[in-house]
Scaffold this motif. Sequence first.
Motif, PDB file in Angstrom:
ATOM      1  N   UNK A 105       0.821  -1.208   0.000  1.00  0.00           N
ATOM      2  CA  UNK A 105       0.000   0.000   0.000  1.00  0.00           C
ATOM      3  C   UNK A 105       0.856   1.259   0.000  1.00  0.00           C
ATOM      4  N   UNK A 106       1.948   1.246   0.716  1.00  0.00           N
ATOM      5  CA  UNK A 106       2.821   2.428   0.736  1.00  0.00           C
ATOM      6  C   UNK A 106       3.430   2.681  -0.641  1.00  0.00           C
ATOM      7  N   UNK A 107       3.739   1.599  -1.361  1.00  0.00           N
ATOM      8  CA  UNK A 107       4.311   1.766  -2.701  1.00  0.00           C
ATOM      9  C   UNK A 107       3.260   2.188  -3.717  1.00  0.00           C
ATOM     10  N   UNK A 108       2.004   1.802  -3.504  1.00  0.00           N
ATOM     11  CA  UNK A 108       0.970   1.979  -4.526  1.00  0.00           C
ATOM     12  C   UNK A 108       0.087   3.196  -4.305  1.00  0.00           C
ATOM     13  N   UNK A 109       0.180   3.855  -3.172  1.00  0.00           N
ATOM     14  CA  UNK A 109      -0.653   5.034  -2.904  1.00  0.00           C
ATOM     15  C   UNK A 109       0.231   6.161  -2.399  1.00  0.00           C
TER      16      UNK A 109
END
Length: 436
Positions: A105-109
């Motif tokens: 999630x940190x990489x994708x948002x």
Amino acid sequence: MRISRLILFLFLLGSCWTSSGQETMRTDTISVKIYFRQGYSTLNPSFQDNGPRLDMLIRKITDLNQDPMCRIQSIRIVASSSPEGNSVLNKRLSEKRAIRISDFLRRSTDLPDSLIETDPRDIGWLELTGLVETSNMPYRDEVLDILHYTPEWIIRNGKVVDGRKRQLWMLHGGDCWRYMEEYFFPELRGADVRVVCQVVRQSESVVLPAERDTVASTSRDPIVAVRRDTTVSRDTVRTSDVADPLCKPFYMALKTNLLYDMALVPNIGAEFFLGRGWSICGNWMYAWWKSDRRHRYWRTYGGELDIRKYFGRRASEKPLTGHHLGGYGQIFTYDFETGGRGYMGGKPGGTLWDKMNYAVGLEYGYSLPVGRRLNLDFTVGVGYWGGEYQKYLPEDGHYVWIETRQRHWFGPTKAEISLVWLLGRGNYNTKKEGKR
């Protein structure tokens, strides 16, 4: 007059403000379930449609983040594991699964890290309870009784003596555990990603406290909105410094036939539980007593292989206990002479294979708990006894052969009253089964 108008104005203003606040704001929770393979924490998009679920989750988060009428309050990742294996390893596995999704999630948002929380929960007992409650599995009420009222660990004098996993494993000979292992445990090997957001239908945004815990849907739909609920956890007796002895129960037993012991024929046997009420056991006896001056001989040795099926109420509660039926095969030789005519099994001299007799048959028995790790096993068998035997007479220091005959016997060929010593992890009788 002016005072009356002022009071009426303030009343109408307050009414409008209250109505507006109640009608234009709500807090929603959106949840998606991500699955993992048993024993793994690798985030695999090709497993259980994880790829479409993750894509839709990222798209939904992006849409909510760009909507001026929405405010994402938190993203909570609740990870769990299934009951198999060591509890310490299950805890680490849950933590790793939560971290894998958090990193994704940190990489994708572009959301701040402060909004993403991880909540690893070791074994998913609450989710398992919910799955059992909504199922028609065999012995459902007994399983729920254990899940509701048996602590995860039962500790006495600083030692783990029992627990929820062991009782579920033993229930009805493991049938309930195997059913849950096939149909329910895969649902526990995953993580719920819960997006808590506040939806506002007017320009101004009033921050309301969001509930921290929500009940995630276990539906296979990629993303579903669920209503908020309160989860009440049960108290369990557990300790962090006690190793998990319930990795996987193991049942075996050592035994001796007391009837043979009384006849001065030492013997020992071993039995291993195979699962689903089946066991395999073998034993060996050996006696070689003699007195040449008086020509008295008491010689016998041989062994037996036995396959059993346990059944009945006791057998469903505890392996290697209760009624059992089985088939057996025996090989043995003997030499009995008490001062008169003697009888010898097989040919004189050579190995057991040269002079053996044999027996095959069916048996029935009952294994009764008499102590924490002791049972008494009563068994009788009926079958066929065959083989060659010799008749002889001792005369003037020699043995005079009389005749050779073939044995053909149908009838009782086995009798046991065995003292059984239970061995293995989790293999003991509870207080209600046997006196301590």
